[in-house]
Design an enzyme around this catalytic site. Structure first.
Site, PDB file in Angstrom:
ATOM      1  N   SER A  72      22.280   9.207  27.521  1.00 31.69           N
ATOM      2  CA  SER A  72      23.259   8.403  27.760  1.00 31.69           C
ATOM      3  C   SER A  72      23.739   7.983  26.820  1.00 31.69           C
ATOM      4  CB  SER A  72      23.436   7.057  28.400  1.00 31.69           C
ATOM      5  OG  SER A  72      24.428   6.673  28.964  1.00 31.69           O
TER       6      SER A  72
ATOM      7  N   HIS B 120      31.727   7.444  24.064  1.00 28.51           N
ATOM      8  CA  HIS B 120      30.322   7.199  25.350  1.00 28.51           C
ATOM      9  C   HIS B 120      30.014   8.759  25.768  1.00 28.51           C
ATOM     10  CE1 HIS B 120      29.790   7.959  29.585  1.00 28.51           C
ATOM     11  NE2 HIS B 120      28.526   7.666  29.311  1.00 28.51           N
TER      12      HIS B 120
ATOM     13  N   ASN C  87      27.654  11.400  28.199  1.00 21.36           N
ATOM     14  CA  ASN C  87      26.442  11.311  29.176  1.00 21.36           C
ATOM     15  C   ASN C  87      25.627  12.726  29.578  1.00 21.36           C
ATOM     16  OD1 ASN C  87      25.517  10.519  31.782  1.00 21.36           O
ATOM     17  ND2 ASN C  87      23.955   9.367  30.825  1.00 21.36           N
TER      18      ASN C  87
ATOM     19  N   HIS D  15      40.473  15.793  22.475  1.00 19.69           N
ATOM     20  CA  HIS D  15      40.406  16.851  23.372  1.00 19.69           C
ATOM     21  C   HIS D  15      40.200  18.622  23.149  1.00 19.69           C
ATOM     22  CE1 HIS D  15      41.341  14.018  26.650  1.00 19.69           C
ATOM     23  NE2 HIS D  15      42.111  12.832  25.616  1.00 19.69           N
TER      24      HIS D  15
ATOM     25  N   HIS E 222      40.949  -2.559  39.191  1.00 15.60           N
ATOM     26  CA  HIS E 222      41.637  -4.207  38.437  1.00 15.60           C
ATOM     27  C   HIS E 222      42.482  -4.392  38.469  1.00 15.60           C
ATOM     28  CE1 HIS E 222      37.932  -4.234  36.194  1.00 15.60           C
ATOM     29  NE2 HIS E 222      38.665  -5.123  35.706  1.00 15.60           N
TER      30      HIS E 222
ATOM     31  N   GLY F 109      15.683   0.143  39.880  1.00 12.93           N
ATOM     32  CA  GLY F 109      14.482  -0.737  38.853  1.00 12.93           C
ATOM     33  C   GLY F 109      14.539   0.064  37.812  1.00 12.93           C
ATOM     34  N   GLY F 110      15.102  -0.006  37.298  1.00 10.59           N
ATOM     35  CA  GLY F 110      15.518   0.768  35.676  1.00 10.59           C
ATOM     36  C   GLY F 110      15.040  -0.373  34.457  1.00 10.59           C
TER      37      GLY F 110
END
Length: 304
Positions: free
Chosen positions: A94, A108, A110, A147, A177, A260-261
């Protein structure tokens, strides 16, 4: 057989991280990535590579992780409740890059692979990933090329993927939101396991291998453009939206925290600087208004 699947994917992902870091370092021309290897107490670990204060990239990270455990986290089972109680392995690469020049988009990418297992039952595996672009002062030719590169990569695997994954990206990278898209989109997919392993694996390889082909030409065209303090301030204001998405809506962030990374590695996607301003609105007819009224409206960029 399934352990062999994991071995193949890990080998590709580690090589992908190396290649992307080398190419981004060349594009920056000043700074290189510093590696920070880490172990997860519950099982697994990774290597986070961070670049800071470069000629192009103010801050960015390209991370590899492979984590495993005895219980799938809530973020992974929310839409797949049948996986509750299974052991899991998850690995992926990522990255998020935050350029200093507001004419260069934030980006970004991933790609990831999961295997969920339960004694006495057949293991369940799937792939996911994608890449998306978040410009502040967009150039239409850049958006179209972005694109087109995504479509070219996916068409080599299956021509039905681009329109499906493009729409999925528009829907996923959306701040509900704010009633606002995060950027100009790209491609996004998850839960890919409806064909053979090799065919599904080919999809994340197509996405991973296409990333620098799609992004670096944009960086080269825009990295030396002049900008004002007002444009820099607007960039920092829009970065606030990036933070809001990552902390409120992003499933990958939630997955990392719930398993828990390593928090530093999970939150390396955050920009080094961001700002918020109460009830701010752009001037009518300005480039800042054009961003939200035109570029942040999901549309068929390849029909332009």
């Amino acid at each position: 057989m399934h352990s062999d699947y994991l071995k193949q994917v890990k080998s590709y992902l580690l090589s992908l991280q190396d290649d992307i870091c080398q190419q981004l370092t060349r594009a920056d021309g000043q700074q290189s990535f510093q590696e920070d290897s880490w172990d997860r107490p519950g099982g697994g670990g990774g290597r986070s590579r961070i670049i800071k204060n470069g000629a192009v990239f103010e801050q960015g990270g390209v991370g590899f992780s492979h984590v495993y455990g005895e219980k799938m986290p809530a973020s992974a089972t929310a839409h797949r409740p049948e996986l509750e109680g299974r052991d899991f392995n998850a690995c992926g690469v990522s990255l998020v890059m935050h350029p200093e020049n507001p004419m260069v988009p934030t980006v970004h990418m991933n790609v990831r692979f999961f295997i969920a297992q339960k004694e006495g039952e057949e293991p369940v595996w799937w792939f996911g990933g994608g890449f998306d672009l978040t410009p502040f002062y967009p150039f239409e030719e850049d958006v179209i090329e972005w694109h087109q590169q995504a479509k070219n990569a996916l068409d080599r695997v299956d021509e039905k993927f681009y329109p499906e994954y493009k729409a999925w990206c528009d829907d996923y990278f959306f701040l509900k939101h704010r009633d606002e898209a995060r950027g100009v989109g790209g491609i996004f997919f998850d839960d890919l396991n409806d064909r053979s392993f090799d065919e599904c694996f080919a999809v994340i390889k197509a996405v991973g291998d296409a990333f620098t082909k799609a992004y670096l030409p944009i960086v080269e065209r825009r990295k030396n453009l002049a900008y004002s303090q007002q444009q820099r301030d607007f960039q920092l204001y829009r970065r606030g939206r990036y933070v809001e998405f990552n902390l409120v809506w992003d499933r990958g962030t939630l997955f990392g925290l719930q398993t828990g990374g390593r928090t530093e590695s999970i939150l390396m996607s955050m920009p080094p600087l961001a700002r918020w301003e109460y009830d701010w609105h752009p001037q009518p007819g300005s480039a800042e208004e054009q961003l939200t009224t035109y570029y942040l409206k999901p549309q068929n960029w390849l029909a332009k």
